[in-house]
Design a protein around this motif. Structure first.
Motif, mmCIF file in Angstrom:
data_model
loop_
_atom_site.group_PDB
_atom_site.id
_atom_site.type_symbol
_atom_site.label_atom_id
_atom_site.label_comp_id
_atom_site.label_asym_id
_atom_site.label_seq_id
_atom_site.Cartn_x
_atom_site.Cartn_y
_atom_site.Cartn_z
ATOM 1 N N HIS A 101 0.725 -1.116 0.005
ATOM 2 C CA HIS A 101 -0.263 0.046 -0.008
ATOM 3 C C HIS A 101 0.732 1.022 -0.071
ATOM 4 O O HIS A 101 1.842 1.329 1.058
ATOM 5 C CB HIS A 101 -0.945 0.152 1.107
ATOM 6 C CG HIS A 101 -1.966 -1.266 1.231
ATOM 7 N ND1 HIS A 101 -2.997 -1.157 0.706
ATOM 8 C CD2 HIS A 101 -1.489 -2.562 1.602
ATOM 9 C CE1 HIS A 101 -3.688 -2.486 0.853
ATOM 10 N NE2 HIS A 101 -2.650 -3.209 1.407
ATOM 11 N N HIS A 102 0.719 2.113 -0.800
ATOM 12 C CA HIS A 102 1.729 2.901 -1.322
ATOM 13 C C HIS A 102 1.159 4.283 -1.799
ATOM 14 O O HIS A 102 0.301 4.483 -2.521
ATOM 15 C CB HIS A 102 2.577 2.276 -2.460
ATOM 16 C CG HIS A 102 3.485 2.994 -3.248
ATOM 17 N ND1 HIS A 102 4.903 3.848 -2.780
ATOM 18 C CD2 HIS A 102 3.662 3.521 -4.682
ATOM 19 C CE1 HIS A 102 5.383 4.412 -3.542
ATOM 20 N NE2 HIS A 102 4.662 4.358 -4.558
ATOM 21 N N VAL A 103 2.046 5.328 -1.431
ATOM 22 C CA VAL A 103 1.798 6.728 -1.954
ATOM 23 C C VAL A 103 3.270 6.972 -2.812
ATOM 24 O O VAL A 103 4.121 7.056 -2.230
ATOM 25 C CB VAL A 103 1.382 7.907 -1.107
ATOM 26 C CG1 VAL A 103 1.533 9.396 -1.391
ATOM 27 C CG2 VAL A 103 0.285 7.576 -0.301
ATOM 28 N N PRO A 104 3.186 7.776 -4.037
ATOM 29 C CA PRO A 104 4.239 7.862 -4.806
ATOM 30 C C PRO A 104 5.150 8.939 -4.028
ATOM 31 O O PRO A 104 4.735 9.819 -3.182
ATOM 32 C CB PRO A 104 3.799 8.677 -5.912
ATOM 33 C CG PRO A 104 2.362 7.781 -6.396
ATOM 34 C CD PRO A 104 1.864 7.710 -4.795
ATOM 35 N N ALA A 105 6.302 8.607 -3.916
ATOM 36 C CA ALA A 105 7.409 9.584 -3.449
ATOM 37 C C ALA A 105 7.286 9.694 -1.797
ATOM 38 O O ALA A 105 7.780 10.481 -1.356
ATOM 39 C CB ALA A 105 7.400 10.888 -3.834
ATOM 40 N N SER A 106 6.402 8.701 -1.259
ATOM 41 C CA SER A 106 6.552 8.972 0.060
ATOM 42 C C SER A 106 7.456 7.838 0.790
ATOM 43 O O SER A 106 8.104 7.096 0.064
ATOM 44 C CB SER A 106 4.946 8.485 0.726
ATOM 45 O OG SER A 106 4.752 7.016 0.528
ATOM 46 N N ARG A 107 7.416 7.644 2.176
ATOM 47 C CA ARG A 107 8.468 6.643 2.878
ATOM 48 C C ARG A 107 7.960 5.348 2.410
ATOM 49 O O ARG A 107 8.818 4.357 2.285
ATOM 50 C CB ARG A 107 7.902 6.637 4.321
ATOM 51 C CG ARG A 107 8.431 7.773 5.092
ATOM 52 C CD ARG A 107 8.220 7.767 6.744
ATOM 53 N NE ARG A 107 8.531 8.580 7.411
ATOM 54 C CZ ARG A 107 8.175 9.786 7.683
ATOM 55 N NH1 ARG A 107 7.050 10.111 7.185
ATOM 56 N NH2 ARG A 107 8.602 10.392 8.794
ATOM 57 N N SER A 108 6.731 5.079 1.803
ATOM 58 C CA SER A 108 6.600 3.737 1.181
ATOM 59 C C SER A 108 7.505 3.409 -0.145
ATOM 60 O O SER A 108 7.479 2.183 -0.563
ATOM 61 C CB SER A 108 5.006 3.373 0.652
ATOM 62 O OG SER A 108 4.532 4.524 -0.164
ATOM 63 N N PHE A 109 8.200 4.352 -0.663
ATOM 64 C CA PHE A 109 9.090 4.028 -1.557
ATOM 65 C C PHE A 109 10.136 3.176 -1.209
ATOM 66 O O PHE A 109 10.874 2.320 -1.834
ATOM 67 C CB PHE A 109 9.648 5.418 -2.326
ATOM 68 C CG PHE A 109 10.676 4.894 -3.515
ATOM 69 C CD1 PHE A 109 10.143 4.710 -4.599
ATOM 70 C CD2 PHE A 109 11.841 5.094 -3.320
ATOM 71 C CE1 PHE A 109 11.056 4.484 -5.761
ATOM 72 C CE2 PHE A 109 13.049 4.865 -4.212
ATOM 73 C CZ PHE A 109 12.551 4.671 -5.325
ATOM 74 N N ARG A 110 10.548 3.281 0.046
ATOM 75 C CA ARG A 110 11.695 2.655 0.992
ATOM 76 C C ARG A 110 11.314 1.098 0.627
ATOM 77 O O ARG A 110 12.152 0.354 0.344
ATOM 78 C CB ARG A 110 11.935 2.882 2.385
ATOM 79 C CG ARG A 110 12.266 4.228 2.516
ATOM 80 C CD ARG A 110 12.135 4.499 3.949
ATOM 81 N NE ARG A 110 12.896 5.559 4.474
ATOM 82 C CZ ARG A 110 12.460 6.185 5.693
ATOM 83 N NH1 ARG A 110 11.582 5.977 6.416
ATOM 84 N NH2 ARG A 110 13.352 7.487 5.819
ATOM 85 N N VAL A 111 10.015 0.831 1.011
ATOM 86 C CA VAL A 111 9.560 -0.850 0.839
ATOM 87 C C VAL A 111 9.683 -1.083 -0.552
ATOM 88 O O VAL A 111 10.167 -2.136 -1.002
ATOM 89 C CB VAL A 111 8.366 -0.964 1.462
ATOM 90 C CG1 VAL A 111 7.911 -2.198 1.497
ATOM 91 C CG2 VAL A 111 8.443 -0.385 2.835
#
Length: 218
Positions: A5-15
């Motif tokens: 579950h992702h938002v572009p350019a957010s911390r989820s990019f790390r994952v």
């Protein structure tokens, strides 16, 4: 099935980046900040603060980017991206993983002040200046570390995923000319095939509307 579950350019990019480094395919469910989608009950069941990332993997749902990155490194230890208990670099590895969030919290506060707090809210100029100075100090610490290393621990590790991600947001608030080692480090990270693959899947961010945010003392 692995689902991010992702938002572009957010911390989820790390994952997303970490999954690519490990060669793991994932379904990506993308959200936007501000449209209310992260407050849906099915999302809150996975990540109670309504924040990304959340990762469905191994029959469970995990949230918090640092916890997810550390979990992936430890459960896929054959990739060599973690530093297990007993490894001589274990302490430095954990320190870098968690320093990433010290730095990211400063970036988040600047994001709130410069971008997400709209008029009639007015950010405090002294607070902006202090937070920016603190962010610059964290960059200076990394600059000194990377003057004589290609990566945070010498060889690439999950710590580079955690801290390296911040180098795509920090330049929105701090001029990077005083940090040539960080600029070269960022270029090395950006050239990694897994980073390139993750960036292709990331999507376009929709919250930064300029390259640099000045502190306007008005």
């Amino acid at each position: 099935m692995i689902r991010l579950h992702h938002v572009p350019a957010s911390r989820s990019f790390r994952v997303l980046w970490m999954l690519e480094e490990l060669g793991l395919e994932a379904e990506i469910v993308t959200y936007a900040i501000g449209d209310g989608s992260l407050r849906a009950p099915e999302v809150l069941a996975l990540t109670p603060a309504g924040r990304v990332p959340a990762l469905e993997i191994d029959g469970q749902a995990l949230f918090e980017s640092g916890a997810i990155v550390e979990y992936l490194a430890e459960t896929r230890a054959e990739a060599g991206l973690g530093r297990p208990v007993g490894h001589p670099d274990r302490g430095r590895y954990l320190q870098c993983l968690h320093f990433a969030e010290t730095q990211a919290s400063l970036i988040e506060n600047l994001n709130l002040s410069h971008i997400f707090l709209r008029p009639p809210a007015r950010p405090s100029i002294p607070v902006l200046k202090i937070t920016t100075a603190r962010l610059k100090a964290t960059l200076g610490a990394l600059e000194r570390l990377l003057e004589w290393r290609d990566h945070l621990l010498g060889d690439f590790s999950a710590a580079d995923v955690m801290l390296g991600f911040n180098l795509w947001a920090a330049p929105r608030y701090v001029r990077m000319a005083p940090f040539p080692a960080l600029a070269a480090y960022r270029d090395r990270l950006a050239a990694r095939p897994a980073f390139v693959a993750a960036r292709a899947k990331d999507g376009e961010q929709d919250f930064y509307d300029r390259e640099f945010y000045e502190i306007l003392d008005v």
